[in-house]
Design an enzyme around this catalytic site. Sequence first.
Site, PDB file in Angstrom:
ATOM      1  N   HIS A 267       0.797  -9.474   9.102  1.00  0.00           N
ATOM      2  CA  HIS A 267       1.095  -9.227  10.517  1.00  0.00           C
ATOM      3  C   HIS A 267      -0.215  -8.849  11.203  1.00  0.00           C
ATOM      4  O   HIS A 267      -1.103  -9.675  11.351  1.00  0.00           O
ATOM      5  CB  HIS A 267       2.190  -8.148  10.577  1.00  0.00           C
ATOM      6  CG  HIS A 267       2.798  -7.905  11.920  1.00  0.00           C
ATOM      7  ND1 HIS A 267       2.563  -8.688  13.013  1.00  0.00           N
ATOM      8  CD2 HIS A 267       3.668  -6.943  12.347  1.00  0.00           C
ATOM      9  CE1 HIS A 267       3.255  -8.230  14.055  1.00  0.00           C
ATOM     10  NE2 HIS A 267       3.931  -7.161  13.674  1.00  0.00           N
ATOM     11  N   HIS A 306       2.528 -19.642  11.714  1.00  0.00           N
ATOM     12  CA  HIS A 306       3.236 -18.615  12.464  1.00  0.00           C
ATOM     13  C   HIS A 306       4.726 -18.835  12.289  1.00  0.00           C
ATOM     14  O   HIS A 306       5.172 -19.980  12.248  1.00  0.00           O
ATOM     15  CB  HIS A 306       2.860 -18.694  13.952  1.00  0.00           C
ATOM     16  CG  HIS A 306       3.172 -17.435  14.682  1.00  0.00           C
ATOM     17  ND1 HIS A 306       4.421 -17.168  15.179  1.00  0.00           N
ATOM     18  CD2 HIS A 306       2.398 -16.362  14.970  1.00  0.00           C
ATOM     19  CE1 HIS A 306       4.395 -15.977  15.748  1.00  0.00           C
ATOM     20  NE2 HIS A 306       3.187 -15.464  15.634  1.00  0.00           N
ATOM     21  N   ASP A 362      -4.783 -14.631  15.557  1.00  0.00           N
ATOM     22  CA  ASP A 362      -5.727 -13.865  14.743  1.00  0.00           C
ATOM     23  C   ASP A 362      -6.912 -14.671  14.239  1.00  0.00           C
ATOM     24  O   ASP A 362      -7.855 -14.105  13.692  1.00  0.00           O
ATOM     25  CB  ASP A 362      -5.000 -13.257  13.538  1.00  0.00           C
ATOM     26  CG  ASP A 362      -4.002 -12.219  13.985  1.00  0.00           C
ATOM     27  OD1 ASP A 362      -4.392 -11.360  14.790  1.00  0.00           O
ATOM     28  OD2 ASP A 362      -2.844 -12.275  13.550  1.00  0.00           O
TER      29      ASP A 362
HETATM   30  C1  LIG Z   1       2.475 -16.147   9.508  1.00  0.00           C
HETATM   31  C2  LIG Z   1       3.240 -16.511   8.247  1.00  0.00           C
HETATM   32  C3  LIG Z   1       3.560 -15.191   7.486  1.00  0.00           C
HETATM   33  C4  LIG Z   1       4.546 -17.218   8.631  1.00  0.00           C
HETATM   34  O1  LIG Z   1       5.256 -17.441   7.484  1.00  0.00           O
HETATM   35  P1  LIG Z   1       6.648 -18.201   7.416  1.00  0.00           P
HETATM   36  O2  LIG Z   1       7.149 -18.571   8.751  1.00  0.00           O
HETATM   37  O3  LIG Z   1       7.515 -17.379   6.546  1.00  0.00           O
HETATM   38  O4  LIG Z   1       6.264 -19.570   6.717  1.00  0.00           O
HETATM   39  P2  LIG Z   1       6.339 -19.849   5.166  1.00  0.00           P
HETATM   40  O5  LIG Z   1       5.689 -18.762   4.394  1.00  0.00           O
HETATM   41  O6  LIG Z   1       7.770 -20.176   4.846  1.00  0.00           O
HETATM   42  O7  LIG Z   1       5.470 -21.157   5.055  1.00  0.00           O
HETATM   43  C5  LIG Z   1       5.972 -22.490   5.181  1.00  0.00           C
HETATM   44  C6  LIG Z   1       5.094 -23.388   4.330  1.00  0.00           C
HETATM   45  O8  LIG Z   1       3.737 -23.387   4.820  1.00  0.00           O
HETATM   46  C7  LIG Z   1       2.862 -22.827   3.854  1.00  0.00           C
HETATM   47  N1  LIG Z   1       1.975 -21.901   4.585  1.00  0.00           N
HETATM   48  C8  LIG Z   1       2.336 -21.060   5.588  1.00  0.00           C
HETATM   49  N2  LIG Z   1       1.259 -20.436   6.066  1.00  0.00           N
HETATM   50  C9  LIG Z   1       0.213 -20.885   5.359  1.00  0.00           C
HETATM   51  C10 LIG Z   1      -1.158 -20.598   5.391  1.00  0.00           C
HETATM   52  N3  LIG Z   1      -1.662 -19.733   6.266  1.00  0.00           N
HETATM   53  N4  LIG Z   1      -1.966 -21.236   4.506  1.00  0.00           N
HETATM   54  C11 LIG Z   1      -1.455 -22.125   3.630  1.00  0.00           C
HETATM   55  N5  LIG Z   1      -0.165 -22.441   3.543  1.00  0.00           N
HETATM   56  C12 LIG Z   1       0.663 -21.823   4.395  1.00  0.00           C
HETATM   57  C13 LIG Z   1       3.725 -22.079   2.865  1.00  0.00           C
HETATM   58  O9  LIG Z   1       3.121 -22.003   1.594  1.00  0.00           O
HETATM   59  C14 LIG Z   1       4.963 -22.942   2.871  1.00  0.00           C
HETATM   60  O10 LIG Z   1       4.699 -24.092   2.131  1.00  0.00           O
HETATM   61  P3  LIG Z   1       5.851 -24.726   1.185  1.00  0.00           P
HETATM   62  O11 LIG Z   1       6.917 -25.179   2.140  1.00  0.00           O
HETATM   63  O12 LIG Z   1       5.172 -25.823   0.463  1.00  0.00           O
HETATM   64  O13 LIG Z   1       6.307 -23.615   0.292  1.00  0.00           O
HETATM   65  C15 LIG Z   1       2.403 -17.456   7.340  1.00  0.00           C
HETATM   66  O14 LIG Z   1       2.133 -18.650   8.023  1.00  0.00           O
HETATM   67  C16 LIG Z   1       1.120 -16.806   6.840  1.00  0.00           C
HETATM   68  O15 LIG Z   1       1.147 -16.115   5.824  1.00  0.00           O
HETATM   69  N6  LIG Z   1      -0.021 -17.016   7.554  1.00  0.00           N
HETATM   70  C17 LIG Z   1      -1.247 -16.373   7.195  1.00  0.00           C
HETATM   71  C18 LIG Z   1      -1.255 -14.959   7.691  1.00  0.00           C
HETATM   72  C19 LIG Z   1      -1.425 -14.865   9.192  1.00  0.00           C
HETATM   73  O16 LIG Z   1      -2.292 -15.498   9.771  1.00  0.00           O
HETATM   74  N7  LIG Z   1      -0.603 -14.013   9.827  1.00  0.00           N
HETATM   75  C20 LIG Z   1      -0.708 -13.740  11.250  1.00  0.00           C
HETATM   76  C21 LIG Z   1       0.496 -14.112  11.992  1.00  0.00           C
HETATM   77  S1  LIG Z   1       0.214 -13.865  13.724  1.00  0.00           S
END
Ligand SMILES: CC(C)(COP(=O)(O)OP(=O)(O)OC[C@H]1O[C@@H](n2cnc3c(N)ncnc32)[C@H](O)[C@@H]1OP(=O)(O)O)[C@@H](O)C(=O)NCCC(=O)NCCS
Length: 428
Positions: A267, A306, A362
Amino acid sequence: MADTLTITDNRTGKQYDLPIKDGFIKATDLKQIKTETDDAGLATYDPAFMNTASCRSRITFIDGDKGILEYRGYPIEQLAEHSTFLETAYLIIFGELPTQAQLVEWTNQITFHTMLHENIKKLMEGFQYDAHPMGVFLSTVGACSAFYPDAKNIFDEQSRRKQTQRLIAKVPTIAAYAYRHSIGRPYNNPDNDLSFTGNFLNMLFRMTELKYKANPVLERALEVLFILHADHEQNCSTSAMRGIGSSHVDPYSAMAGAAAALYGPLHGGANEAVLRMLTEIGSVDNIPGFIKRVKMGEGRLMGFGHRVYKSYDPRAKIIKQTADAVFEVTGKNPLLDIALELERIALQDEYFVTRKLYPNVDFYSGLIYQAMGFPVAMFPVLFAIPRTAGWIAQWEEMLLDPEQKIARPKQVYIGSARRDYVSRDQRG
Ligand SMILES: CC(C)(COP(=O)(O)OP(=O)(O)OC[C@H]1O[C@@H](n2cnc3c(N)ncnc32)[C@H](O)[C@@H]1OP(=O)(O)O)[C@@H](O)C(=O)NCCC(=O)NCCS
């Protein structure tokens, strides 16, 4: 004809018409779907609230597919261009842009509350020199609950106004003192002649000069970053604020929990994680290898993806422009080339394209903060300051919403069936 959803229960052959309002059905309407008169009825299973609305809100609108973000109906792009953080905070909390007189009064009220009680300072001094500023920040916000017992009167509008002013006004002071503490420098008192962000920079960076004057480009850049971070509807920390607040605890205690949620790397800690990632990558040559590892599931491309935005995060676009203005003053952050190349490659790569992973707010904010002289550990704190406006607005909306109750999700129990206690000597 009213919008309804007709469900046929194949177990019983019965049909149910559930009303659809604003595109949602009420989960509790499913309860009537039963096989036995004494069963608890049908419920939904939705870990991480992927498809469940927990409230009706008038504060922030997001269309993640189209990349739209609006506070109280005003597009984020217009606010970032024309507004100030305090004006935007007023809009978010009170629902309308202030008149000129209201803005003057609001600014005065905030300015009046910027100082911290001497005992709060003493409390902060008790932390180790290397304590993470976010840990110090959230503990101090929680401690304010003990300093302002009148905050318990959450159904008294005057009291809520007072805590709102205190919180918005004091969070920059708490944040600045947490920072000064971490570098072993004396705390700087607030300077009420300065703007909200100008004063914050003063409390952070003033040394021996009698009057601190921030660079106006950096002061404005921080203002824009604060506007972009002021609210983001039902994200993890806001849900924490609403969830904790639903027990009717005071807003300081609820906000300490919200700030704790923001601390996590998925987050508010993400911009810190982005910078660590860029530093680790080290050079543009190492990017292909890094992307390969991410695609193999060995870590994530931080600052990408996101839960809501499945196209470019509108805040990321504004931040990229702000970065250009900041780097003209500070000189280019050496990690920028790595970030730009990483973005270029990821936006063409099938893995990221098919998963709709784009840069989020971010991805660039950390580069700006670092160029402005903030240490990486301060990044989540810089997120918490403006988000205070959103947390308060959402908390108050929850309190005054007659449909809200103490938050208490259901569970699907998958543990052992009832069994009898086995005495210790029979367990081997
Ligand atoms: C923001 C976040 C937590 C959202 O997660 P979410 O909506 O639950 O999405 P998921 O974790 O289900 O991801 C969906 C798919 O994309 C992939 N993915 C998501 N974010 C990714 C990333 N930053 N890098 C690589 N792969 C990613 C996941 O591995 C998943 O792949 P799969 O379908 O093969 O398993 C996630 O994108 C993330 O961890 N991003 C990095 C952290 C970040 O920048 N956070 C700030 C948010 S403002």
